[in-house]
Design a protein around this motif. Sequence first.
Motif, short mmCIF file in Angstrom:
data_model
loop_
_atom_site.label_atom_id
_atom_site.label_comp_id
_atom_site.label_asym_id
_atom_site.label_seq_id
_atom_site.Cartn_x
_atom_site.Cartn_y
_atom_site.Cartn_z
N ALA A 162 0.94 -1.29 -0.12
CA ALA A 162 0.31 0.06 0.02
C ALA A 162 1.18 1.49 -0.11
CB ALA A 162 -1.01 -0.14 1.35
N ASN A 163 0.77 2.09 -0.61
CA ASN A 163 1.06 3.17 -1.36
C ASN A 163 0.03 4.87 -0.62
OD1 ASN A 163 3.96 3.10 -1.40
ND2 ASN A 163 3.16 1.27 -3.03
N LEU A 164 0.95 6.04 -0.39
CA LEU A 164 -0.17 7.43 -0.07
C LEU A 164 0.68 7.88 -1.18
CD1 LEU A 164 -2.53 7.75 1.72
CD2 LEU A 164 -0.57 9.09 3.16
N VAL A 165 -0.75 8.07 -1.94
CA VAL A 165 -0.33 8.55 -3.59
C VAL A 165 -0.49 9.93 -3.27
CG1 VAL A 165 0.07 9.09 -6.15
CG2 VAL A 165 -0.08 6.32 -4.41
N HIS A 166 0.11 11.10 -2.67
CA HIS A 166 -0.06 12.53 -3.71
C HIS A 166 -0.28 13.34 -4.84
CE1 HIS A 166 0.24 12.76 0.93
NE2 HIS A 166 0.75 11.79 0.71
N PHE A 167 -1.14 13.68 -5.47
CA PHE A 167 -1.47 13.78 -7.19
C PHE A 167 -1.32 15.61 -7.20
CE2 PHE A 167 -2.65 9.72 -7.62
CZ PHE A 167 -2.15 9.18 -8.72
N MET A 168 0.01 16.29 -7.33
CA MET A 168 -0.65 17.82 -7.11
C MET A 168 -1.30 18.02 -8.62
SD MET A 168 0.80 18.96 -4.97
CE MET A 168 0.99 17.40 -4.17
N PRO A 169 -2.20 19.22 -8.21
CA PRO A 169 -3.52 19.50 -9.35
C PRO A 169 -2.66 19.46 -11.13
CG PRO A 169 -3.22 20.86 -7.62
CD PRO A 169 -2.02 21.00 -7.60
N GLY A 170 -3.64 18.47 -12.38
CA GLY A 170 -3.42 18.47 -12.92
C GLY A 170 -2.17 17.05 -12.92
N ALA A 171 -1.80 16.67 -12.08
CA ALA A 171 -1.16 15.28 -12.49
C ALA A 171 -2.12 13.48 -12.18
CB ALA A 171 0.05 15.77 -10.93
N ARG A 172 -1.51 13.00 -12.97
CA ARG A 172 -1.72 11.25 -13.34
C ARG A 172 -1.44 10.07 -13.46
NH1 ARG A 172 -2.62 15.91 -17.49
NH2 ARG A 172 -2.40 14.65 -19.58
N THR A 173 -1.95 9.14 -13.23
CA THR A 173 -0.70 8.56 -13.91
C THR A 173 -0.10 8.21 -15.29
OG1 THR A 173 -2.58 6.35 -14.13
CG2 THR A 173 -1.36 6.92 -11.94
N HIS A 174 -0.10 7.08 -15.60
CA HIS A 174 -0.24 6.58 -17.13
C HIS A 174 -0.86 5.74 -17.06
CE1 HIS A 174 4.51 9.08 -18.32
NE2 HIS A 174 3.57 9.18 -18.07
N TRP A 175 -1.64 5.05 -18.74
CA TRP A 175 -2.66 3.77 -18.37
C TRP A 175 -1.23 2.87 -17.91
CZ3 TRP A 175 -7.54 4.24 -19.25
CH2 TRP A 175 -7.92 5.01 -20.20
#
Length: 135
Positions: free
Chosen positions: A38-51
């Motif tokens: 498990a990981n806590l993932v912080h996405f800043m505005p506009g950030a996203r994973t790749h497919w």
Amino acid sequence: MQITRSTTATAKGPADWFTGDVYIDAVAAAPAPSRVTANLVHFMPGARTHWHRHPLSQTVFVTEGVGLCQRRGGPVEVIRPGDRVLFEADEEHWHGATPDRLMVHLAINEADDDHPVVHWLTPVTDEEYTAPPAS
């Protein structure tokens, strides 16, 4: 019982996995026979994973902010704190923050000797990311 003191630094999400600024904190990585991480993932505005896809599925639990997610071929969905998203085994998908809000989620994954945690694919295009969400 095992207590792991917080000694692992927050990691910057690599550019070959994410678009934008993403920060990852390890939460759980129990030794075998456990298969859960498990990981806590912080996405800043506009950030996203790749497919990407997970051979043994993935659950994300939103803890803060407002996010977006999409499975390949489906509509973009808005996700908020308290929402839990299950991505089925090998379902291609992406997830991240909205353009103007950060989003934090707990990502829960499984892996074993025969199944890696994730297979990274191509970046989510701006056109895919900005598609109108489902109502």
